[in-house]
Enzyme design. Structure first.
Site, PDB file in Angstrom:
ATOM      1  N   TYR A 179      -0.779  12.580 -15.510  1.00 44.46           N
ATOM      2  CA  TYR A 179      -0.970  10.914 -15.134  1.00 44.46           C
ATOM      3  C   TYR A 179      -1.603  10.435 -13.766  1.00 44.46           C
ATOM      4  O   TYR A 179      -1.690   9.625 -13.447  1.00 44.46           O
ATOM      5  CB  TYR A 179       0.509  10.252 -15.051  1.00 44.46           C
ATOM      6  CG  TYR A 179       1.327  10.587 -16.269  1.00 44.46           C
ATOM      7  CD1 TYR A 179       1.058  10.259 -17.360  1.00 44.46           C
ATOM      8  CD2 TYR A 179       2.402  11.072 -15.885  1.00 44.46           C
ATOM      9  CE1 TYR A 179       1.953  10.695 -18.704  1.00 44.46           C
ATOM     10  CE2 TYR A 179       3.361  11.514 -16.985  1.00 44.46           C
ATOM     11  CZ  TYR A 179       2.993  11.217 -18.369  1.00 44.46           C
ATOM     12  OH  TYR A 179       3.798  11.379 -19.205  1.00 44.46           O
ATOM     13  N   TYR A 222      11.379  12.953 -15.493  1.00 46.29           N
ATOM     14  CA  TYR A 222      10.478  13.568 -16.281  1.00 46.29           C
ATOM     15  C   TYR A 222       9.654  14.616 -15.421  1.00 46.29           C
ATOM     16  O   TYR A 222       8.484  14.727 -15.706  1.00 46.29           O
ATOM     17  CB  TYR A 222       9.146  12.446 -16.545  1.00 46.29           C
ATOM     18  CG  TYR A 222       9.782  11.274 -17.427  1.00 46.29           C
ATOM     19  CD1 TYR A 222      10.291  11.466 -18.532  1.00 46.29           C
ATOM     20  CD2 TYR A 222       9.863   9.925 -16.860  1.00 46.29           C
ATOM     21  CE1 TYR A 222      10.757  10.453 -19.538  1.00 46.29           C
ATOM     22  CE2 TYR A 222      10.691   8.942 -17.566  1.00 46.29           C
ATOM     23  CZ  TYR A 222      10.966   9.168 -18.756  1.00 46.29           C
ATOM     24  OH  TYR A 222      11.454   8.029 -19.773  1.00 46.29           O
ATOM     25  N   GLY A 253      11.962   1.172 -18.976  1.00 49.96           N
ATOM     26  CA  GLY A 253      10.476   1.040 -18.278  1.00 49.96           C
ATOM     27  C   GLY A 253      10.306   0.617 -16.840  1.00 49.96           C
ATOM     28  O   GLY A 253       9.579   0.426 -16.121  1.00 49.96           O
ATOM     29  N   GLU A 301      17.421  -0.129 -22.014  1.00 49.19           N
ATOM     30  CA  GLU A 301      17.263   1.516 -21.867  1.00 49.19           C
ATOM     31  C   GLU A 301      16.549   2.060 -20.559  1.00 49.19           C
ATOM     32  O   GLU A 301      15.506   2.713 -20.857  1.00 49.19           O
ATOM     33  CB  GLU A 301      16.360   1.772 -23.122  1.00 49.19           C
ATOM     34  CG  GLU A 301      16.989   1.762 -24.380  1.00 49.19           C
ATOM     35  CD  GLU A 301      16.314   1.927 -25.732  1.00 49.19           C
ATOM     36  OE1 GLU A 301      16.725   2.091 -26.707  1.00 49.19           O
ATOM     37  OE2 GLU A 301      15.077   1.737 -25.497  1.00 49.19           O
ATOM     38  N   PRO A 302      17.173   2.020 -19.550  1.00 50.08           N
ATOM     39  CA  PRO A 302      16.569   2.616 -18.280  1.00 50.08           C
ATOM     40  C   PRO A 302      16.790   3.996 -18.342  1.00 50.08           C
ATOM     41  O   PRO A 302      17.641   4.445 -18.633  1.00 50.08           O
ATOM     42  CB  PRO A 302      17.190   2.064 -17.301  1.00 50.08           C
ATOM     43  CG  PRO A 302      18.492   1.708 -17.555  1.00 50.08           C
ATOM     44  CD  PRO A 302      18.402   1.471 -18.991  1.00 50.08           C
ATOM     45  N   GLY A 303      15.668   4.756 -18.205  1.00 49.64           N
ATOM     46  CA  GLY A 303      15.654   6.239 -17.924  1.00 49.64           C
ATOM     47  C   GLY A 303      15.474   6.680 -16.396  1.00 49.64           C
ATOM     48  O   GLY A 303      16.070   6.953 -15.710  1.00 49.64           O
ATOM     49  N   ARG A 304      13.957   6.556 -16.267  1.00 46.49           N
ATOM     50  CA  ARG A 304      13.351   6.898 -14.946  1.00 46.49           C
ATOM     51  C   ARG A 304      14.116   6.131 -13.665  1.00 46.49           C
ATOM     52  O   ARG A 304      14.499   7.013 -12.743  1.00 46.49           O
ATOM     53  CB  ARG A 304      12.098   6.358 -14.871  1.00 46.49           C
ATOM     54  CG  ARG A 304      11.379   6.806 -13.636  1.00 46.49           C
ATOM     55  CD  ARG A 304       9.876   6.142 -13.460  1.00 46.49           C
ATOM     56  NE  ARG A 304       9.027   6.103 -14.630  1.00 46.49           N
ATOM     57  CZ  ARG A 304       8.284   6.695 -14.866  1.00 46.49           C
ATOM     58  NH1 ARG A 304       8.126   7.951 -14.253  1.00 46.49           N
ATOM     59  NH2 ARG A 304       7.512   6.830 -16.243  1.00 46.49           N
ATOM     60  N   CYS A 315      -2.554  29.132 -12.958  1.00 40.74           N
ATOM     61  CA  CYS A 315      -3.897  29.609 -12.880  1.00 40.74           C
ATOM     62  C   CYS A 315      -4.705  28.230 -13.522  1.00 40.74           C
ATOM     63  O   CYS A 315      -5.117  28.272 -14.473  1.00 40.74           O
ATOM     64  CB  CYS A 315      -3.777  30.690 -13.916  1.00 40.74           C
ATOM     65  SG  CYS A 315      -5.321  31.606 -13.472  1.00 40.74           S
ATOM     66  N   ARG A 368       3.577  15.825 -13.837  1.00 39.27           N
ATOM     67  CA  ARG A 368       3.095  14.417 -13.956  1.00 39.27           C
ATOM     68  C   ARG A 368       1.924  14.396 -13.302  1.00 39.27           C
ATOM     69  O   ARG A 368       0.803  13.536 -13.399  1.00 39.27           O
ATOM     70  CB  ARG A 368       4.197  13.622 -13.300  1.00 39.27           C
ATOM     71  CG  ARG A 368       5.492  13.606 -14.254  1.00 39.27           C
ATOM     72  CD  ARG A 368       6.664  12.557 -13.849  1.00 39.27           C
ATOM     73  NE  ARG A 368       5.878  11.270 -14.409  1.00 39.27           N
ATOM     74  CZ  ARG A 368       5.626  10.454 -13.399  1.00 39.27           C
ATOM     75  NH1 ARG A 368       5.544  10.771 -12.071  1.00 39.27           N
ATOM     76  NH2 ARG A 368       5.146   9.047 -13.785  1.00 39.27           N
TER      77      ARG A 368
END
Ligand SMILES: Cc1ncc(COP(=O)(O)O)c(C=O)c1O
Ligand SMILES: N[C@@H](CCCC[NH3+])C(=O)O
Length: 420
Positions: free
Chosen positions: A317, A373, A232, A274-277, A344, A313
């Site tokens: 968001y 993402y 996160g 658990e780093p992702g971004r 469209c 995104r």
């Protein structure tokens, strides 16, 4: 002309086509190494587990493998990529709130080391399937520590009504889960997992979660070998975002963990994160070619050859990004533009009020920090082709995912009669 790791953006588009997703490999490597080198303790073992949902392909997983990082997967599809990359099964964590029987069987057959259990029903399925296949597997239980993370409500995962994990208040149910696991020869309870949300820019939420998880372990009074504190960690999308540097974040968390465990007089063998971004986000760039521009009553639009199909995104968001015109990167900004995609949908606006030099057709627009993402949430909406993905490093480029084509999209357009 703006360059990414020594490669000019016009060269990239001329050779690989437009739009294009480009990763600076050095930036990915630096981030993986920074996590692996800084998330270290003299008190417990540590493991950096990359959340592969942020961006996965075999080249990415090979990189993690070489740097001694582990991965998490949340579906059969993500696991399949890991299998194709020959990623070591003993470094895979399998997450998800609704794992299908076939996904659990797939994980067991690949000898995935650890399944992160979401709920009681899942304990029953994993136990039954491990028994059936006579396949040993370790499990963690995902706990909701009910910590408020300061992020978009759609990406906060530890609210009281979050769909993920089991509330830490439900101690009896959690004990029942552990008892069911312990009764199975093939399934071994290893510990707990928590994850509070995504794109979090401060340390407070993580510290609160660590304190709550350690307090919970003390209260529940079971032997815990592994504590996984989730991911996160935020990245810089715009100048408003001030993420905590990776080394400081890791050292702060390690200190908090060591203190909390010492105070509670608890020992664990290993702590995972658990780093992702934060591993791929800032390494990624989206390159687009400008088509038409349009002046409306109050706005000037720049239309690009991608949009919400390759980056959902902003629409999903209200995510903010920055961009430049690569071929005018030395020119002063003169005007604000709406950067609109070609889908469209009125909501297909990637950036509002982007301050840029005068924009014309065939300019190259580069959006920053699209590495997490972006591609992994891309779709074929309006039958747009997903872009190719290129890794660049010190003046060299290699394709890691080919561009979709109309033909590859049609592979599944197969008509046949179904015998009922
Ligand atoms: C269980 C779990 N771990 C790790 C992550 C990675 O999060 P991020 O990409 O924000 O680091 C997520 C996504 O939020 C997650 O759900
Ligand atoms: N997909 C989200 C984050 C979800 C994280 C996974 N639980 C984003 O783009 O910010």
């Amino acid at each position: 002309m703006f360059k990414i790791s020594g490669v000019a953006c016009d060269t990239l588009l001329e050779t690989c086509g437009s739009p294009l997703v480009v990763y600076d490999e050095n930036k990915i490597d630096e981030q993986i190494r920074s996590y692996v080198n800084n998330f270290k303790s003299n008190v417990f073992d540590t493991e950096v587990v990359y959340a592969s949902k942020a961006f996965t392909c075999t080249a990415m997983l090979e990189k993690l493998e070489q740097e001694s990082a582990s991965i998490d997967v949340v579906s059969g599809g993500e696991l399949y990529v890991a299998i194709q990359a020959n990623f070591p099964a003993n470094r895979i964590y399998f997450h998800g709130n609704n794992k299908l029987d076939e996904e659990i069987e797939m994980a067991l057959s690949y000898h995935v080391q650890t399944i992160v259990i979401d709920n009681m029903h899942e304990v029953e399925r994993v136990v039954a399937l491990a028994d059936k296949l006579k396949q040993p597997v370790d499990v963690l239980i995902r706990i909701n520590p009910k910590v408020e993370a300061h992020t978009h409500e759609f990406i906060a995962t530890a609210t009281p009504d979050s769909k993920f994990g089991i509330s830490m208040d439900l101690v009896d149910e959690i004990k029942d889960m552990i008892a069911k696991i312990d009764a199975c020869t093939y399934v071994t309870f290893k510990g707990f997992h928590s994850h509070i949300g995504s794109q979090i820019l401060a340390t407070e939420g993580f510290m609160a979660a660590i304190d709550k998880m350690v307090g919970f372990i003390k209260d529940i009074n079971v032997d815990v070998s592994i504590l996984n504190i989730g991911g996160g960690f935020g990245v810089r999308y715009t100048k408003e975002d001030q993420p905590v540097p990776t080394d400081i974040m890791c050292q702060t968390l390690i200190e908090a963990l060591e203190n909390a465990l010492a105070q509670a007089q608890i020992q664990v063998d290993k702590v995972c994160m658990e780093p992702g971004r934060s591993i791929v986000g800032e390494a990624g760039y989206s390159l687009y070619t400008v088509g038409f521009t349009k002046q409306t009553q109050n706005k000037t639009f720049v239309f690009i050859d991608g949009g919400m199909a390759d980056n959902i995104r902003p629409a999903l968001y209200d995510a903010k990004y920055e961009c430049i015109i690569a071929n005018k990167d030395q020119q002063p900004a003169v005007r604000t533009y709406e950067i609109a995609g070609k889908c469209c949908e009125s909501g297909d606006i990637l950036i509002h009020d982007a301050l840029l030099p005068e924009v014309e057709a065939n300019d190259i627009l580069v959006m920053f920090t699209t590495g997490a993402y972006g591609y992994s949430m891309a779709s074929n909406y309006n039958r747009l082709n997903r872009p190719a993905v290129i890794f660049v490093k010190d003046g060299k480029a290699r394709q890691v995912i080919a561009r979709e084509t109309f033909e590859t999209q049609m592979i599944l357009d197969v008509q046949k009669d179904i015998e009922l």
